[in-house]
Design an enzyme around this catalytic site. Structure first.
Site, PDB file in Angstrom:
ATOM      1  N   TYR A  32       0.845  -1.543  -0.657  1.00 28.27           N
ATOM      2  CA  TYR A  32       0.033   0.547   0.230  1.00 28.27           C
ATOM      3  C   TYR A  32       0.591   1.253  -0.165  1.00 28.27           C
ATOM      4  CZ  TYR A  32      -4.280   1.616  -0.086  1.00 28.27           C
ATOM      5  OH  TYR A  32      -6.138   2.069  -0.474  1.00 28.27           O
ATOM      6  N   GLY A  36       6.290   7.667   1.599  1.00 24.70           N
ATOM      7  CA  GLY A  36       7.500   6.971   2.353  1.00 24.70           C
ATOM      8  C   GLY A  36       8.324   5.827   1.420  1.00 24.70           C
ATOM      9  N   HIS A  37       7.384   5.142   1.319  1.00 24.13           N
ATOM     10  CA  HIS A  37       8.250   4.072   1.061  1.00 24.13           C
ATOM     11  C   HIS A  37       8.766   4.467  -0.475  1.00 24.13           C
ATOM     12  CE1 HIS A  37       4.219   2.068   2.708  1.00 24.13           C
ATOM     13  NE2 HIS A  37       5.537   1.551   3.050  1.00 24.13           N
ATOM     14  N   VAL A 176       8.844  10.462   5.827  1.00 23.61           N
ATOM     15  CA  VAL A 176       8.274  11.763   4.489  1.00 23.61           C
ATOM     16  C   VAL A 176       6.878  12.141   5.098  1.00 23.61           C
ATOM     17  CG1 VAL A 176       7.107  11.919   2.194  1.00 23.61           C
ATOM     18  CG2 VAL A 176       9.727  10.708   3.031  1.00 23.61           C
ATOM     19  N   SER A 185       1.780   7.245   6.333  1.00 23.91           N
ATOM     20  CA  SER A 185       1.763   5.859   6.819  1.00 23.91           C
ATOM     21  C   SER A 185       0.748   5.508   5.995  1.00 23.91           C
ATOM     22  CB  SER A 185       1.256   5.722   7.982  1.00 23.91           C
ATOM     23  OG  SER A 185       0.574   4.357   8.608  1.00 23.91           O
ATOM     24  N   SER A 186       1.155   3.733   4.913  1.00 23.43           N
ATOM     25  CA  SER A 186       0.182   3.146   4.454  1.00 23.43           C
ATOM     26  C   SER A 186      -2.175   3.140   5.738  1.00 23.43           C
ATOM     27  CB  SER A 186       0.028   1.544   4.654  1.00 23.43           C
ATOM     28  OG  SER A 186       1.367   1.287   4.252  1.00 23.43           O
TER      29      SER A 186
HETATM   30  P1  AMP Z   1       5.608  -0.643   6.399  1.00 26.31           P
HETATM   31  O1  AMP Z   1       4.640  -1.018   4.561  1.00 26.31           O
HETATM   32  O2  AMP Z   1       4.768   0.818   6.953  1.00 26.31           O
HETATM   33  O3  AMP Z   1       5.497  -1.711   6.753  1.00 26.31           O
HETATM   34  O4  AMP Z   1       7.276   0.267   5.831  1.00 26.31           O
HETATM   35  C1  AMP Z   1       7.991  -0.094   5.348  1.00 26.31           C
HETATM   36  C2  AMP Z   1       8.708   1.060   5.385  1.00 26.31           C
HETATM   37  O5  AMP Z   1       8.492   2.130   5.022  1.00 26.31           O
HETATM   38  C3  AMP Z   1       9.573   0.920   6.933  1.00 26.31           C
HETATM   39  O6  AMP Z   1      11.218   0.340   6.665  1.00 26.31           O
HETATM   40  C4  AMP Z   1       8.736   1.868   7.570  1.00 26.31           C
HETATM   41  O7  AMP Z   1      10.134   2.690   8.659  1.00 26.31           O
HETATM   42  C5  AMP Z   1       9.164   3.073   6.282  1.00 26.31           C
HETATM   43  N1  AMP Z   1       7.980   3.552   5.786  1.00 26.31           N
HETATM   44  C6  AMP Z   1       6.712   3.659   6.530  1.00 26.31           C
HETATM   45  N2  AMP Z   1       6.532   5.152   5.898  1.00 26.31           N
HETATM   46  C7  AMP Z   1       6.613   6.658   6.178  1.00 26.31           C
HETATM   47  C8  AMP Z   1       7.223   7.268   5.800  1.00 26.31           C
HETATM   48  N3  AMP Z   1       6.034   8.426   6.044  1.00 26.31           N
HETATM   49  N4  AMP Z   1       8.887   7.560   5.667  1.00 26.31           N
HETATM   50  C9  AMP Z   1       9.803   7.543   5.693  1.00 26.31           C
HETATM   51  N5  AMP Z   1       9.708   6.387   5.751  1.00 26.31           N
HETATM   52  C10 AMP Z   1       8.559   5.352   5.892  1.00 26.31           C
END
Ligand code: AMP
Length: 279
Positions: A32, A36-37, A176, A185-186
């Site tokens: 998703y 940020g990702h 981000v 955030s997702s």
């Molecule tokens: P997730 O899909 O939520 O497990 O996140 C995957 C990666 O993306 C993890 O290393 C998170 O820390 C990073 N991530 C998620 N949201 C952000 C954001 N807003 N800014 C930077 N990295 C992010």
């Protein structure tokens, strides 16, 4: 962009890349995807020759009653975003391909995981360490990029890599944010308009805390109270408002550079986290 769905296929692909003398950067995600990702993908391109993004909603890092079933998913959209951002390999295994029904080995971190999110999410970091180890093994990456958004996760993974001598370098990339300051955030997609407004309390609390520190406040307790008060003023149900050592995640009494301010709060039913490191 190559799409790979099994760990053994991923390893074969990684061996081919290494045989060409190229390095691999891995970006683990649960999909998703948002900016940020994708900022991690950009960073990955600067750190290695080839970028592998992993997309896997890891069931064993969710506790009972958490949001595994309703975690947002859209593989088609994620695939298009990866392609557009220049991801070389998208690794999207199924749960069946990742976990044998009788899987009995896990990776456990027993110190840093006790703090912050670990207090209310027992077993979460055990699930994270286990899946990240599996993703490192599958992608055979030279470097992995994680978001500073999940500061505790970065600390736990660094500790795991150190303690297990994993042959990989860990890079943390900055948070981000949306234009108004909310950390991307997702899970933000699940917020109602009202909950979305309230969610701003996390970044506002952190901002006030950093401003107070810059203005001369050095009492960690005063800063914790300030962050908690600000989040509550936004109608959030606060889980924690912490000031901890950035490496050990132990509470500190006095603020100084390197201290991690970390907050977690519920906006409606959605649990959100954010943080800032004092400079
Ligand atoms: P997730 O899909 O939520 O497990 O996140 C995957 C990666 O993306 C993890 O290393 C998170 O820390 C990073 N991530 C998620 N949201 C952000 C954001 N807003 N800014 C930077 N990295 C992010």
């Amino acid at each position: 962009m190559k799409i790979v769905t099994t760990p053994s296929e991923m390893q074969a692909c990684a061996r081919e890349i290494h045989a060409r003398g190229e390095t691999i950067a891995c970006v683990p995600t649960m999909g998703y995807l948002h900016e940020g990702h994708l900022s991690l993908v950009d960073r990955a391109h600067r750190e290695a020759d080839r970028v592998v993004l992993t997309l896997f909603v890891n069931p064993i890092q969710f506790g009972p009653g958490e949001d595994y079933e309703i975690y947002p998913r859209d593989a088609a959209r994620d695939t298009a975003l990866c392609e557009a951002r220049g991801v070389d390999v998208l690794f999207m295994p199924s749960v069946k391909d990742m976990y044998a029904p009788d899987a009995s080995v896990r990776v456990d971190e027993s110190s840093l995981s006790k703090h912050l999110c670990g207090k209310v999410r027992p077993g979460h970091f055990n699930g994270v360490c286990t899946v990240v180890t599996k993703l490192f093994n599958a992608t055979m990456a030279d470097v992995a990029i994680f978001g500073q958004k999940d500061a505790q996760q970065v600390a736990v993974i660094r500790r795991m890599v150190r303690d297990l001598n994993a042959p990989i370098r860990i890079v943390a990339s900055p948070i981000v944010r949306e234009a108004d300051g909310l950390a991307m955030s997702s899970r933000n997609t699940r917020l109602s308009p009202e909950e979305r407004k309230n969610a701003l309390g996390l970044s506002r609390g952190l901002r006030k805390a950093v401003e107070a520190y810059r203005g001369g406040e050095t009492s960690a307790d005063a800063i914790r109270a300030l962050m908690k008060g600000e989040m509550e003023a936004y109608g959030l149900r606060v889980d924690y408002a912490s000031a901890v050592d950035g490496e050990t995640l132990e509470d500190v009494a006095v603020l100084k550079p390197g201290v991690l301010l970390a907050v977690a709060a519920y906006s409606g039913a959605t649990r959100l986290i954010d943080n800032a490191v004092l400079s």
